[in-house]
Design a protein around this motif. Structure first.
Motif, PDB file in Angstrom:
ATOM      1  N   SER A 163      13.926   8.907   5.170  1.00 56.73           N
ATOM      2  CA  SER A 163      13.987   9.445   3.882  1.00 56.73           C
ATOM      3  C   SER A 163      13.370  10.955   2.972  1.00 56.73           C
ATOM      4  O   SER A 163      13.613  11.704   2.304  1.00 56.73           O
ATOM      5  CB  SER A 163      14.166   8.293   2.420  1.00 56.73           C
ATOM      6  OG  SER A 163      13.466   8.228   2.260  1.00 56.73           O
ATOM      7  N   ALA A 164      11.695  10.111   3.615  1.00 52.94           N
ATOM      8  CA  ALA A 164      10.641  11.462   2.595  1.00 52.94           C
ATOM      9  C   ALA A 164      11.406  12.970   3.875  1.00 52.94           C
ATOM     10  O   ALA A 164      11.324  14.346   3.233  1.00 52.94           O
ATOM     11  CB  ALA A 164       9.610  11.349   3.262  1.00 52.94           C
ATOM     12  N   PHE A 211      14.590  14.726   2.120  1.00 55.82           N
ATOM     13  CA  PHE A 211      14.587  14.959   1.408  1.00 55.82           C
ATOM     14  C   PHE A 211      13.833  16.380   1.103  1.00 55.82           C
ATOM     15  O   PHE A 211      14.386  17.012   1.019  1.00 55.82           O
ATOM     16  CB  PHE A 211      12.999  14.437   0.493  1.00 55.82           C
ATOM     17  CG  PHE A 211      13.089  15.159  -0.475  1.00 55.82           C
ATOM     18  CD1 PHE A 211      13.919  14.541  -1.683  1.00 55.82           C
ATOM     19  CD2 PHE A 211      11.514  15.701  -0.567  1.00 55.82           C
ATOM     20  CE1 PHE A 211      13.139  16.083  -3.332  1.00 55.82           C
ATOM     21  CE2 PHE A 211      11.503  16.531  -2.142  1.00 55.82           C
ATOM     22  CZ  PHE A 211      11.930  15.996  -3.188  1.00 55.82           C
ATOM     23  N   LEU A 255      16.486  18.835   2.151  1.00 57.02           N
ATOM     24  CA  LEU A 255      17.918  19.022   1.759  1.00 57.02           C
ATOM     25  C   LEU A 255      17.145  20.025   0.523  1.00 57.02           C
ATOM     26  O   LEU A 255      17.533  20.973   0.270  1.00 57.02           O
ATOM     27  CB  LEU A 255      18.223  17.562   1.095  1.00 57.02           C
ATOM     28  CG  LEU A 255      18.732  16.925   1.478  1.00 57.02           C
ATOM     29  CD1 LEU A 255      19.102  16.023   1.060  1.00 57.02           C
ATOM     30  CD2 LEU A 255      20.426  17.720   2.384  1.00 57.02           C
ATOM     31  N   VAL A 256      15.520  20.023   0.340  1.00 61.02           N
ATOM     32  CA  VAL A 256      14.814  21.007  -0.611  1.00 61.02           C
ATOM     33  C   VAL A 256      15.229  22.535   0.323  1.00 61.02           C
ATOM     34  O   VAL A 256      15.367  23.233  -0.936  1.00 61.02           O
ATOM     35  CB  VAL A 256      13.867  20.388  -1.266  1.00 61.02           C
ATOM     36  CG1 VAL A 256      12.890  22.096  -1.429  1.00 61.02           C
ATOM     37  CG2 VAL A 256      13.642  19.445  -1.534  1.00 61.02           C
ATOM     38  N   HIS A 292      21.712  14.948  -5.147  1.00 57.23           N
ATOM     39  CA  HIS A 292      21.074  15.354  -6.003  1.00 57.23           C
ATOM     40  C   HIS A 292      19.407  14.843  -4.880  1.00 57.23           C
ATOM     41  O   HIS A 292      19.392  13.458  -4.887  1.00 57.23           O
ATOM     42  CB  HIS A 292      20.213  15.201  -7.290  1.00 57.23           C
ATOM     43  CG  HIS A 292      19.048  16.193  -7.917  1.00 57.23           C
ATOM     44  ND1 HIS A 292      18.285  15.810  -7.120  1.00 57.23           N
ATOM     45  CD2 HIS A 292      19.233  16.820  -9.016  1.00 57.23           C
ATOM     46  CE1 HIS A 292      17.154  16.830  -8.199  1.00 57.23           C
ATOM     47  NE2 HIS A 292      18.050  17.060  -8.789  1.00 57.23           N
ATOM     48  N   PRO A 293      18.339  15.078  -4.456  1.00 58.54           N
ATOM     49  CA  PRO A 293      17.794  15.041  -3.352  1.00 58.54           C
ATOM     50  C   PRO A 293      16.524  14.269  -3.685  1.00 58.54           C
ATOM     51  O   PRO A 293      15.990  13.115  -2.845  1.00 58.54           O
ATOM     52  CB  PRO A 293      16.328  15.774  -2.752  1.00 58.54           C
ATOM     53  CG  PRO A 293      17.784  16.917  -3.213  1.00 58.54           C
ATOM     54  CD  PRO A 293      17.961  16.998  -3.944  1.00 58.54           C
ATOM     55  N   ALA A 294      16.367  13.954  -5.038  1.00 55.72           N
ATOM     56  CA  ALA A 294      15.425  13.405  -5.875  1.00 55.72           C
ATOM     57  C   ALA A 294      16.278  12.277  -5.447  1.00 55.72           C
ATOM     58  O   ALA A 294      14.994  10.866  -5.271  1.00 55.72           O
ATOM     59  CB  ALA A 294      15.416  13.254  -7.002  1.00 55.72           C
ATOM     60  N   TRP A 295      17.165  11.702  -5.459  1.00 60.30           N
ATOM     61  CA  TRP A 295      17.856  10.173  -4.783  1.00 60.30           C
ATOM     62  C   TRP A 295      16.751   9.466  -4.058  1.00 60.30           C
ATOM     63  O   TRP A 295      16.035   8.856  -3.672  1.00 60.30           O
ATOM     64  CB  TRP A 295      19.279   9.843  -4.811  1.00 60.30           C
ATOM     65  CG  TRP A 295      19.713   9.939  -6.376  1.00 60.30           C
ATOM     66  CD1 TRP A 295      20.823  10.967  -5.927  1.00 60.30           C
ATOM     67  CD2 TRP A 295      19.732   9.135  -7.275  1.00 60.30           C
ATOM     68  NE1 TRP A 295      21.231  10.788  -8.010  1.00 60.30           N
ATOM     69  CE2 TRP A 295      20.821   9.728  -8.588  1.00 60.30           C
ATOM     70  CE3 TRP A 295      19.408   7.399  -7.197  1.00 60.30           C
ATOM     71  CZ2 TRP A 295      21.080   9.224  -9.343  1.00 60.30           C
ATOM     72  CZ3 TRP A 295      19.343   6.941  -8.552  1.00 60.30           C
ATOM     73  CH2 TRP A 295      20.589   7.760  -9.888  1.00 60.30           C
ATOM     74  N   LEU A 296      17.338  10.576  -2.480  1.00 50.77           N
ATOM     75  CA  LEU A 296      15.587   9.889  -1.757  1.00 50.77           C
ATOM     76  C   LEU A 296      14.437   9.731  -2.512  1.00 50.77           C
ATOM     77  O   LEU A 296      13.832   8.451  -1.381  1.00 50.77           O
ATOM     78  CB  LEU A 296      16.159  11.157  -0.507  1.00 50.77           C
ATOM     79  CG  LEU A 296      16.988  11.158  -0.585  1.00 50.77           C
ATOM     80  CD1 LEU A 296      17.200  12.983   0.820  1.00 50.77           C
ATOM     81  CD2 LEU A 296      17.604  10.078   0.951  1.00 50.77           C
ATOM     82  N   LEU A 297      14.132  10.111  -2.601  1.00 53.18           N
ATOM     83  CA  LEU A 297      12.205   9.662  -3.181  1.00 53.18           C
ATOM     84  C   LEU A 297      12.190   8.649  -3.855  1.00 53.18           C
ATOM     85  O   LEU A 297      11.434   7.647  -3.877  1.00 53.18           O
ATOM     86  CB  LEU A 297      12.088  11.132  -4.074  1.00 53.18           C
ATOM     87  CG  LEU A 297      11.467  12.338  -3.664  1.00 53.18           C
ATOM     88  CD1 LEU A 297      11.083  13.327  -4.252  1.00 53.18           C
ATOM     89  CD2 LEU A 297      11.304  11.978  -1.924  1.00 53.18           C
ATOM     90  N   GLY A 315      12.736   6.195  -1.237  1.00 58.28           N
ATOM     91  CA  GLY A 315      12.026   5.696  -0.176  1.00 58.28           C
ATOM     92  C   GLY A 315      10.641   5.922  -0.176  1.00 58.28           C
ATOM     93  O   GLY A 315       9.836   5.208   0.070  1.00 58.28           O
TER      94      GLY A 315
END
Lengths: 63, 159
Positions: free
Chosen positions: A18-19, A22, A25-26, A41-46, A49
């Motif tokens: 996930s990191a 992330f 994707l960013v 939204h990539p924040a979901w991965l954080l 993660g």
């Protein structure tokens, strides 16, 4: 392998995947705004993660 | 292994969404979405059930999409009241700089609403970070209801 050790290993993999995803994707979003964030939204991965990473930092119990 | 597969499928889905020949974004009235915002500024609009009333013009919204979508077709379903739509335009520079296209092809729908579609070329517009701000210009209308009622706004982006 004991179950709890396997769970620790799984959390570590979740954190790495996930990191790295992330940051990928960013980077894509920075190069082409709207490409990623319009759909996901990539924040979901954080959100997934970081807790996984914290759990995996704890020393795996060796039984 | 499974996680990598899920991540790859996710990346492919995102890429597919962005490489389609057309993207169609429908505004959720009163709510911002990542690809299309609500109408603003807030004092000039009012949400009324499933539709939105424009109390005073001009009003704006923003569309965001990758730069390879060169054309935006803005379709508006509306009912004129004391106001009517007179033009749709895109922002051409910082501040209040808009190239407004007067509307000509108003279509009367069977249920009494009107539909207008305006095509905007994105190349000549000001697109900071792939966002395009679109203005709806209003003028006096022949109706009696205050303002102008909007049922839906759709932006169709083409390559």
């Amino acid at each position: 392998m004991h179950l709890i050790v396997m769970i620790h290993a799984l959390f570590r993999v979740i954190w790495y995947v996930s990191a790295s995803l992330f940051f990928l994707l960013v980077l894509v979003e920075y190069l082409e705004p709207g490409f990623v964030v319009n759909w996901f939204h990539p924040a979901w991965l954080l959100l997934i993660g970081i807790p996984s990473g914290i759990i995996s930092l704890h020393k795996s119990p060796t039984i | 292994m499974l996680l990598s597969a899920v991540a790859t499928v996710g990346l492919v889905i995102i890429a597919t969404c962005n490489l389609q020949p057309q993207q169609r974004f429908e505004m959720t009235l009163g709510h911002d979405r990542p690809m299309i915002t609500r109408l603003g500024p807030p004092p000039r609009v009012k949400l009324d059930g499933a539709s939105q009333i424009i109390l005073e013009g001009p009003v704006y919204f923003t569309v965001r999409a990758p730069h390879w979508y060169h054309t935006i077709d803005v379709t508006i379903d509306y009912q004129p009241g004391t106001l009517d739509i007179t033009g749709v335009g895109g922002q051409t520079g910082e501040g209040f700089q808009y190239a407004v296209t007067p509307i000509t092809n108003v279509e009367s729908l069977e249920d009494g609403w009107r539909r207008v579609t305006t095509t905007l070329g994105r190349r000549g517009l000001y697109n900071p970070k792939n966002t395009t701000q679109i203005l709806l210009q209003t003028g006096p209308g022949a109706g009696t209801e205050r303002g102008l009622r909007i049922r839906s706004i759709t932006a169709t982006l083409s390559r």
